[in-house]
Design an enzyme around this catalytic site. Structure first.
Site, PDB file in Angstrom:
ATOM      1  N   GLY A  44       0.827  -1.213   0.000  1.00 18.97           N
ATOM      2  CA  GLY A  44       0.000   0.000   0.000  1.00 18.97           C
ATOM      3  C   GLY A  44       0.857   1.257   0.000  1.00 18.97           C
ATOM      4  N   ALA A  45       1.899   1.256  -0.861  1.00 16.66           N
ATOM      5  CA  ALA A  45       2.884   2.341  -0.786  1.00 16.66           C
ATOM      6  C   ALA A  45       2.680   3.434  -1.827  1.00 16.66           C
ATOM      7  CB  ALA A  45       4.293   1.766  -0.906  1.00 16.66           C
ATOM      8  N   ASN A  46       1.576   3.382  -2.567  1.00 17.74           N
ATOM      9  CA  ASN A  46       1.389   4.426  -3.578  1.00 17.74           C
ATOM     10  C   ASN A  46       0.741   5.680  -3.018  1.00 17.74           C
ATOM     11  OD1 ASN A  46      -0.879   2.234  -3.919  1.00 17.74           O
ATOM     12  ND2 ASN A  46      -1.819   4.203  -4.388  1.00 17.74           N
ATOM     13  N   GLY A  48      -0.588   7.958   0.896  1.00 18.03           N
ATOM     14  CA  GLY A  48      -0.657   8.090   2.355  1.00 18.03           C
ATOM     15  C   GLY A  48       0.620   7.730   3.086  1.00 18.03           C
ATOM     16  N   GLY A  50       2.086   4.869   3.558  1.00 16.88           N
ATOM     17  CA  GLY A  50       2.980   3.944   2.860  1.00 16.88           C
ATOM     18  C   GLY A  50       3.885   4.687   1.894  1.00 16.88           C
ATOM     19  N   TYR A 202     -13.226  -2.831  11.062  1.00 14.79           N
ATOM     20  CA  TYR A 202     -11.942  -2.138  10.963  1.00 14.79           C
ATOM     21  C   TYR A 202     -11.192  -2.258  12.289  1.00 14.79           C
ATOM     22  CZ  TYR A 202      -8.462   1.500  10.234  1.00 14.79           C
ATOM     23  OH  TYR A 202      -7.272   2.171  10.120  1.00 14.79           O
TER      24      TYR A 202
HETATM   25  N1  NAP Z   1      -4.712   7.641   8.205  1.00 13.30           N
HETATM   26  C1  NAP Z   1      -4.985   7.325   9.450  1.00 13.30           C
HETATM   27  O1  NAP Z   1      -5.477   8.153  10.228  1.00 13.30           O
HETATM   28  C2  NAP Z   1      -4.692   5.946   9.956  1.00 13.30           C
HETATM   29  C3  NAP Z   1      -4.888   5.708  11.331  1.00 13.30           C
HETATM   30  C4  NAP Z   1      -4.620   4.461  11.822  1.00 13.30           C
HETATM   31  C5  NAP Z   1      -4.135   3.466  10.997  1.00 13.30           C
HETATM   32  N2  NAP Z   1      -3.953   3.705   9.673  1.00 13.30           N
HETATM   33  C6  NAP Z   1      -3.460   2.600   8.841  1.00 13.30           C
HETATM   34  O2  NAP Z   1      -2.397   3.051   8.029  1.00 13.30           O
HETATM   35  C7  NAP Z   1      -2.312   2.224   6.869  1.00 13.30           C
HETATM   36  C8  NAP Z   1      -2.118   3.096   5.647  1.00 13.30           C
HETATM   37  O3  NAP Z   1      -3.299   3.828   5.437  1.00 13.30           O
HETATM   38  P1  NAP Z   1      -3.311   5.340   4.963  1.00 13.30           P
HETATM   39  O4  NAP Z   1      -3.911   6.135   6.048  1.00 13.30           O
HETATM   40  O5  NAP Z   1      -2.014   5.745   4.418  1.00 13.30           O
HETATM   41  O6  NAP Z   1      -4.433   5.271   3.823  1.00 13.30           O
HETATM   42  P2  NAP Z   1      -4.337   5.360   2.227  1.00 13.30           P
HETATM   43  O7  NAP Z   1      -3.749   6.651   1.806  1.00 13.30           O
HETATM   44  O8  NAP Z   1      -5.704   5.017   1.767  1.00 13.30           O
HETATM   45  O9  NAP Z   1      -3.337   4.196   1.851  1.00 13.30           O
HETATM   46  C9  NAP Z   1      -3.755   2.847   1.861  1.00 13.30           C
HETATM   47  C10 NAP Z   1      -2.946   2.083   0.853  1.00 13.30           C
HETATM   48  O10 NAP Z   1      -3.382   0.715   0.880  1.00 13.30           O
HETATM   49  C11 NAP Z   1      -3.619   0.314  -0.447  1.00 13.30           C
HETATM   50  N3  NAP Z   1      -4.602  -0.754  -0.553  1.00 13.30           N
HETATM   51  C12 NAP Z   1      -5.909  -0.735  -0.227  1.00 13.30           C
HETATM   52  N4  NAP Z   1      -6.478  -1.904  -0.544  1.00 13.30           N
HETATM   53  C13 NAP Z   1      -5.508  -2.670  -1.096  1.00 13.30           C
HETATM   54  C14 NAP Z   1      -5.475  -3.980  -1.650  1.00 13.30           C
HETATM   55  N5  NAP Z   1      -6.575  -4.739  -1.728  1.00 13.30           N
HETATM   56  N6  NAP Z   1      -4.309  -4.443  -2.129  1.00 13.30           N
HETATM   57  C15 NAP Z   1      -3.187  -3.674  -2.097  1.00 13.30           C
HETATM   58  N7  NAP Z   1      -3.161  -2.431  -1.612  1.00 13.30           N
HETATM   59  C16 NAP Z   1      -4.311  -1.941  -1.119  1.00 13.30           C
HETATM   60  C17 NAP Z   1      -4.127   1.567  -1.160  1.00 13.30           C
HETATM   61  O11 NAP Z   1      -4.001   1.393  -2.562  1.00 13.30           O
HETATM   62  P3  NAP Z   1      -5.002   2.136  -3.601  1.00 13.30           P
HETATM   63  O12 NAP Z   1      -4.475   3.545  -3.752  1.00 13.30           O
HETATM   64  O13 NAP Z   1      -4.867   1.345  -4.852  1.00 13.30           O
HETATM   65  O14 NAP Z   1      -6.369   2.099  -3.010  1.00 13.30           O
HETATM   66  C18 NAP Z   1      -3.163   2.589  -0.583  1.00 13.30           C
HETATM   67  O15 NAP Z   1      -1.937   2.553  -1.245  1.00 13.30           O
HETATM   68  C19 NAP Z   1      -3.578   1.374   6.856  1.00 13.30           C
HETATM   69  O16 NAP Z   1      -3.284   0.072   7.316  1.00 13.30           O
HETATM   70  C20 NAP Z   1      -4.481   2.069   7.860  1.00 13.30           C
HETATM   71  O17 NAP Z   1      -5.399   1.193   8.476  1.00 13.30           O
HETATM   72  C21 NAP Z   1      -4.220   4.939   9.125  1.00 13.30           C
END
Ligand code: NAP
Length: 301
Positions: A44-46, A48, A50, A202
């Protein structure tokens, strides 16, 4: 009218103080560790957290493998990272974390084609309140957020063991404290009949991340591979892209006004991946670049 204005003023002052507190208390990973010669995989590195993590590892000289489900977005991210860091050793490999087969293919590619693996960040995640099963028959949120990382870790463990000291990071969430995970809710999750609480799936998936790190750490003891869970706080990313409109709107307004940027949120997973002073910590839980107490919900083995 005057009392209404006073209430508004008090709310405004409290909001400013809250924002100041958040901004002043956020810790940045201060580690200058160089990663030249090391290889890191981040799912998920594209976007946020990641993406920021991949960018940081690239600046440190690592070979970075972005595990992404969308080739166009992944290519774009790779180009941006190379342009920003001049590190050309950045690639993407396709993986859909909602498919066990895809995770297996991704792992096989790494096993066959990569000389080593020093850091694995299980970061990919989705957040929504929708039910639904993957083609594997597992609740989608549980599979993407937890089962895929669980499987990937096991498939890559020999590679990690050959590259010690190596690290596995599970990106969990502070919402894991609201989880209600037991054999019944887990079974319900798998059949998508969970008696619904707001975002229950979640929270449960994120608790699984922490519980897994604690248990796996025991099994990895003495192997030179460590596994830790982190929480990024609450940061402005695309995590709520699939959420209902009002959740998306509320989350985005609140996080961008008061909480962390993606860059701030990613600091803890970067810290847990690279900081020298925690190289021997195994089975820990980190928040705001500090080791923190594991939530009560994750302590029940
Ligand atoms: N942001 C917050 O406040 C927060 C708080 C607590 C925990 N987290 C955790 O942090 C992690 C990163 O999330 P983020 O906040 O950076 O959100 P994000 O910007 O939505 O990034 C999530 C990443 O996961 C990828 N992804 C989703 N479904 C996937 C699949 N089926 N296969 C492969 N990749 C997939 C997305 O790819 P696409 O672009 O293709 O969808 C995107 O690159 C997550 O585990 C989240 O639960 C975030």
């Amino acid at each position: 009218m005057a009392s209404f204005l006073s209430v508004v003023l008090v709310i405004l002052i409290l909001a400013i103080l809250f924002k100041l507190y958040i901004k002043l208390s956020v810790k940045r990973n201060g580690s200058y560790v160089c990663l030249t010669g090391k290889t890191a995989v981040i799912t998920g590195a594209n976007s946020g957290l990641g993406y920021i993590t991949a960018l940081d590892f690239a600046k440190r000289g690592a070979r970075v493998i972005l595990g992404c489900r969308n080739g166009d977005k992944a290519e774009e991210a790779v180009k941006k990272i190379i342009a920003a860091t001049n590190n050309k050793n950045i690639v993407y490999k396709l993986v859909d974390c909602a498919s066990l087969k895809s995770v297996r293919n991704f792992a096989q590619d790494i096993i066959e084609n990569e000389a080593r693996l020093d850091i694995l960040v299980n970061n990919a995640g989705i957040s929504s309140d929708e039910e639904g099963l993957t083609p594997d028959g597992i609740q989608t949120i549980l599979q993407v957020n937890h089962i895929s990382g669980f499987l990937l870790t096991h498939l890559l463990i020999d590679k990690l063991k050959k590259s010690t000291p190596s690290r596995i990071i599970m990106v969990a969430s502070p919402t894991a404290r609201f989880a209600n995970l037991n054999l019944n809710t887990l079974r319900d999750l798998n059949t998508a009949t969970l008696s619904r609480r707001f975002y229950a799936m979640y929270y449960n998936s994120k608790l699984c991340n922490i519980a897994f790190a604690i248990e796996m750490a025991k099994r990895l003891d003495g192997s030179g591979v460590t596994i830790n869970a982190v929480h990024p706080g609450v940061a402005t990313t695309e995590i709520v892209r699939d959420a209902k409109l009002w959740v998306k709107f509320g989350f985005n307004i609140f996080t961008s006004l008061f909480l962390y940027t993606a860059e701030e949120g990613a600091q803890t997973q970067i810290y847990a991946s690279v900081a020298n002073e925690i190289v021997n910590i195994n089975g820990g839980f980190f928040g705001n670049c500090n080791r923190i107490e594991v939530y009560k919900t994750a302590k029940d083995s």
